[in-house]
Design an enzyme around this catalytic site. Structure first.
Site, PDB file in Angstrom:
ATOM      1  N   ASN A  81      35.057  39.266  26.418  1.00 27.09           N
ATOM      2  CA  ASN A  81      35.140  37.841  25.157  1.00 27.09           C
ATOM      3  C   ASN A  81      34.920  38.551  23.849  1.00 27.09           C
ATOM      4  OD1 ASN A  81      36.512  36.128  24.139  1.00 27.09           O
ATOM      5  ND2 ASN A  81      35.447  34.407  25.593  1.00 27.09           N
ATOM      6  N   HIS A  94      44.010  34.305  26.015  1.00 21.39           N
ATOM      7  CA  HIS A  94      42.716  34.221  25.336  1.00 21.39           C
ATOM      8  C   HIS A  94      41.888  35.501  26.705  1.00 21.39           C
ATOM      9  CE1 HIS A  94      38.486  33.973  23.576  1.00 21.39           C
ATOM     10  NE2 HIS A  94      38.439  33.001  24.867  1.00 21.39           N
ATOM     11  N   CYS A 128      36.870  29.965  19.692  1.00 16.22           N
ATOM     12  CA  CYS A 128      37.733  31.806  20.446  1.00 16.22           C
ATOM     13  C   CYS A 128      38.896  30.977  20.293  1.00 16.22           C
ATOM     14  CB  CYS A 128      37.810  31.281  21.822  1.00 16.22           C
ATOM     15  SG  CYS A 128      35.750  32.054  21.803  1.00 16.22           S
TER      16      CYS A 128
HETATM   17  O1  UT7 Z   1      35.174  31.826  24.768  1.00 15.51           O
HETATM   18  C1  UT7 Z   1      35.360  31.107  24.822  1.00 15.51           C
HETATM   19  C2  UT7 Z   1      35.665  30.016  26.044  1.00 15.51           C
HETATM   20  N1  UT7 Z   1      34.482  31.014  27.287  1.00 15.51           N
HETATM   21  C3  UT7 Z   1      34.598  30.512  28.501  1.00 15.51           C
HETATM   22  O2  UT7 Z   1      35.825  30.449  28.595  1.00 15.51           O
HETATM   23  C4  UT7 Z   1      34.268  31.088  28.874  1.00 15.51           C
HETATM   24  C5  UT7 Z   1      34.003  30.095  30.670  1.00 15.51           C
HETATM   25  N2  UT7 Z   1      32.791  30.100  32.253  1.00 15.51           N
HETATM   26  C6  UT7 Z   1      32.762  31.290  32.616  1.00 15.51           C
HETATM   27  O3  UT7 Z   1      33.853  31.937  31.861  1.00 15.51           O
HETATM   28  C7  UT7 Z   1      32.017  31.341  33.522  1.00 15.51           C
HETATM   29  O4  UT7 Z   1      31.471  30.051  34.189  1.00 15.51           O
HETATM   30  C8  UT7 Z   1      30.625  32.068  33.497  1.00 15.51           C
HETATM   31  C9  UT7 Z   1      31.567  33.671  33.745  1.00 15.51           C
HETATM   32  C10 UT7 Z   1      30.022  32.624  32.161  1.00 15.51           C
HETATM   33  C11 UT7 Z   1      29.976  32.202  34.798  1.00 15.51           C
HETATM   34  O5  UT7 Z   1      30.660  32.140  35.854  1.00 15.51           O
HETATM   35  P1  UT7 Z   1      30.249  30.819  37.232  1.00 15.51           P
HETATM   36  O6  UT7 Z   1      31.090  32.019  38.474  1.00 15.51           O
HETATM   37  O7  UT7 Z   1      30.603  29.527  36.703  1.00 15.51           O
HETATM   38  O8  UT7 Z   1      28.831  31.376  37.261  1.00 15.51           O
HETATM   39  P2  UT7 Z   1      27.579  30.093  37.267  1.00 15.51           P
HETATM   40  O9  UT7 Z   1      27.310  29.936  35.488  1.00 15.51           O
HETATM   41  O10 UT7 Z   1      28.204  28.776  38.404  1.00 15.51           O
HETATM   42  O11 UT7 Z   1      26.485  30.495  38.450  1.00 15.51           O
HETATM   43  C12 UT7 Z   1      26.799  31.033  39.468  1.00 15.51           C
HETATM   44  C13 UT7 Z   1      25.228  31.826  39.262  1.00 15.51           C
HETATM   45  C14 UT7 Z   1      24.201  31.029  39.714  1.00 15.51           C
HETATM   46  O12 UT7 Z   1      23.108  31.085  40.430  1.00 15.51           O
HETATM   47  P3  UT7 Z   1      22.867  30.063  41.542  1.00 15.51           P
HETATM   48  O13 UT7 Z   1      22.128  28.748  41.183  1.00 15.51           O
HETATM   49  O14 UT7 Z   1      23.580  29.534  42.447  1.00 15.51           O
HETATM   50  O15 UT7 Z   1      21.321  30.372  42.148  1.00 15.51           O
HETATM   51  C15 UT7 Z   1      23.834  31.708  38.487  1.00 15.51           C
HETATM   52  O16 UT7 Z   1      22.273  31.660  37.751  1.00 15.51           O
HETATM   53  O17 UT7 Z   1      25.568  33.038  39.647  1.00 15.51           O
HETATM   54  C16 UT7 Z   1      24.391  33.162  38.954  1.00 15.51           C
HETATM   55  N3  UT7 Z   1      24.390  33.612  36.929  1.00 15.51           N
HETATM   56  C17 UT7 Z   1      24.279  34.798  37.732  1.00 15.51           C
HETATM   57  N4  UT7 Z   1      24.237  36.036  38.173  1.00 15.51           N
HETATM   58  C18 UT7 Z   1      24.317  37.360  38.024  1.00 15.51           C
HETATM   59  C19 UT7 Z   1      25.113  33.324  36.267  1.00 15.51           C
HETATM   60  N5  UT7 Z   1      24.674  34.782  35.683  1.00 15.51           N
HETATM   61  C20 UT7 Z   1      24.660  35.716  36.580  1.00 15.51           C
HETATM   62  C21 UT7 Z   1      24.731  37.110  36.206  1.00 15.51           C
HETATM   63  N6  UT7 Z   1      24.626  38.236  36.947  1.00 15.51           N
HETATM   64  N7  UT7 Z   1      25.785  37.581  34.723  1.00 15.51           N
END
Ligand code: UT7
Length: 333
Positions: free
Chosen positions: A286, A256, A116
Site C-alpha cells: 500500500n 486503491h 489514501c
Molecule cells: O489504505 C488505507 C486503508 N487501510 C486499509 O484498508 C487496511 C485495512 N485493514 C487490513 O487490511 C487488515 O485489517 C490487516 C491486514 C491490517 C489485518 O488483517 P486482519 O485479517 O484484519 O487481521 P486482524 O487484525 O483481525 O488480526 C488477526 C490475527 C490477530 O491474532 P489473534 O488476535 O486472532 O490471535 C493478530 O494479532 O492476526 C494477528 N496478526 C498477525 N499475525 C501475523 C496481525 N498482524 C499480523 C502479522 N502477522 N503481520
C-alpha cells in the site's frame, strides 16, 4: 460549443530500488509470508532507504519519467499538484519544490492530503481546473514515503505499506473523453481508527512521545477493513448505476491497493471479472497516494482509447469514493 473535459494524456512512475520482502519482514517482526500473503496479497514493497530524501524525491522521479517518456517541455505545465500524506516537511509545500526541480517554472503548485484518497480527490481537483477553462493542463502526482511514518516493530502496519510515486498529466479534451463522473465522501468520525497522532498541531511531539513511537501511523485494522470494504464497493456500485453502466461496459477497475481482499470485495460487488481488475499490490504493497497512478502506469500498454475505467479508493479520515473516467489514448509504445 462542446463542453471541455479533462483527460489523462500521459503517465509516469517511480519506485525505489530496495525491495522489502515478506521473508525479510519475518526477521524483523513476528509474522510470516503465508499470513501476509493470505491476509493482504502483498509479497514485497519498495522502500526509500536514504533518510536525506523525502517524498519529493519520489515525486520528482515519477514526473521526470512522465516528461521523458512523452518528450514534454516542463515549461508548458501550468499547475503541479502533489497528492501526499507524507509531505517533505511542514509549511514548505512538496509540490513547489517538485515543480521547480522538474523545470515547471511557469506553473503554480500545491499539496493535497486526503490520506489514501489523496490521488482520487486530486483527480477531481485537477479535472475541475481544466473543465473550468482556466488551465489547459495539470500535472497530478501521487507520492508517499510511507516508511517515514511506519514503525518497523509494529506488525499490524509495517507489513502493509511501501514507498512510491506515480504521475499523470490531465489535459483539456473536446471528444468527451476523460473524467465523466465522481462520487466522493468523507466521515471524520473515522479518524480515531487510522492516524499518526503526534507531530501535528493538536498533539505536540515531545521527547517522551518520540521515545514511545507516537509519531508513527497507527490503525485499527479490522475497523478500517470493514469500512473500506463497505464504502469502496458502495461508491463503485453507485457510480455504475448513476451512469447506467453494466459490468459489460466496464473495461477496468483501478482500486486503491490496500488489501487484495478489499479489492476483490469491490470487484465482486460490481460483478467484475478478474481480468478487468488492475492489481499490483503484490509488488508494492500500500503506497497510499501512489497506488492509483502506479496501477495506471503498469497497465498503460493495455489501456485503449475509449475504455471505461472505474477508480475507487478508501483511506484515513475516513475519505473514499469512486471516479468514472474514459481513457483517452492507445498505447504509445
Ligand atoms: O489504505 C488505507 C486503508 N487501510 C486499509 O484498508 C487496511 C485495512 N485493514 C487490513 O487490511 C487488515 O485489517 C490487516 C491486514 C491490517 C489485518 O488483517 P486482519 O485479517 O484484519 O487481521 P486482524 O487484525 O483481525 O488480526 C488477526 C490475527 C490477530 O491474532 P489473534 O488476535 O486472532 O490471535 C493478530 O494479532 O492476526 C494477528 N496478526 C498477525 N499475525 C501475523 C496481525 N498482524 C499480523 C502479522 N502477522 N503481520
Amino acid at each position: 460549443m462542446s463542453k471541455i473535459s479533462a483527460a489523462i494524456t500521459a503517465v509516469g512512475a517511480y519506485v525505489p530500488e530496495y525491495v522489502l520482502t515478506n521473508q525479510i519482514l519475518e526477521t524483523m517482526v513476528d509474522t510470516n509470508d503465508e499470513w501476509i500473503t493470505s491476509r493482504t496479497g502483498i509479497k514485497e514493497r519498495r522502500i526509500l532507504k536514504d533518510d536525506g530524501k523525502g517524498t519529493s524525491f519520489l515525486a520528482i522521479k515519477a514526473a521526470q519519467n512522465l516528461i521523458d517518456k512523452n518528450n514534454l517541455d516542463p515549461k508548458d505545465i501550468e499547475l503541479v499538484i502533489v497528492a501526499t500524506a507524507t509531505p517533505d516537511m511542514k509549511a514548505a509545500s512538496t509540490a513547489s519544490f517538485t515543480a521547480t526541480e522538474i523545470g515547471a517554472t511557469n506553473a503554480f503548485s500545491f499539496d493535497m492530503d486526503a490520506a489514501c484518497s489523496s490521488f482520487l480527490f486530486g483527480m477531481s481537483v485537477a479535472a475541475s481546473y481544466i473543465e473550468s477553462g482556466r488551465y489547459k493542463n495539470v500535472l497530478l502526482i501521487g507520492a508517499d514515503k510511507m516508511s517515514s511514518i511506519i514503525n518497523y516493530k509494529d506488525r499490524a502496519t509495517c507489513i502493509i505499506f511501501g514507498d512510491g510515486a506515480g504521475a499523470v498529466l490531465f489535459e483539456a479534451n473536446d471528444e468527451g473523453l476523460g473524467l465523466k463522473d465522481e462520487y466522493l465522501r468523507s466521515d471524520g468520525s473515522g479518524r480515531e481508527f487510522l492516524q499518526a497522532t503526534y507531530g501535528g498541531s493538536s498533539h505536540a511531539l515531545t521527547a517522551e512521545v518520540l521515545a514511545n513511537g507516537g509519531h508513527y501511523a497507527f490503525q485499527e485494522g479490522r475497523t478500517v477493513f470493514k469500512n473500506a470494504v463497505f464504502n469502496m464497493a458502495d461508491a463503485a456500485e453507485k457510480i455504475l448505476k448513476r451512469n447506467n453502466l453494466t459490468k459489460n461496459d466496464v473495461d477496468w477497475l483501478a482500486a486503491h491497493q490496500a488489501n487484495k481482499r478489499i479489492i476483490d470485495a469491490t470487484a465482486q460487488r460490481i460483478d467484475l471479472e478478474d481480468e478487468k481488475v488492475m492489481i499490483n499490490i503484490h509488488k508494492y504493497g500500500n503506497t497510499t497516494s501512489a497506488t492509483l497512478p502506479l496501477l495506471i502506469n503498469d497497465y498503460e500498454s493495455q489501456l485503449k482509447k475509449g475504455d471505461n475505467v472505474i477508480f475507487a479508493a478508501f483511506g484515513g479520515g475516513f475519505n473514499w469514493g469512486s471516479i468514472y473516467l474514459k481513457w483517452a489514448y492507445n498505447s504509445k509504445n
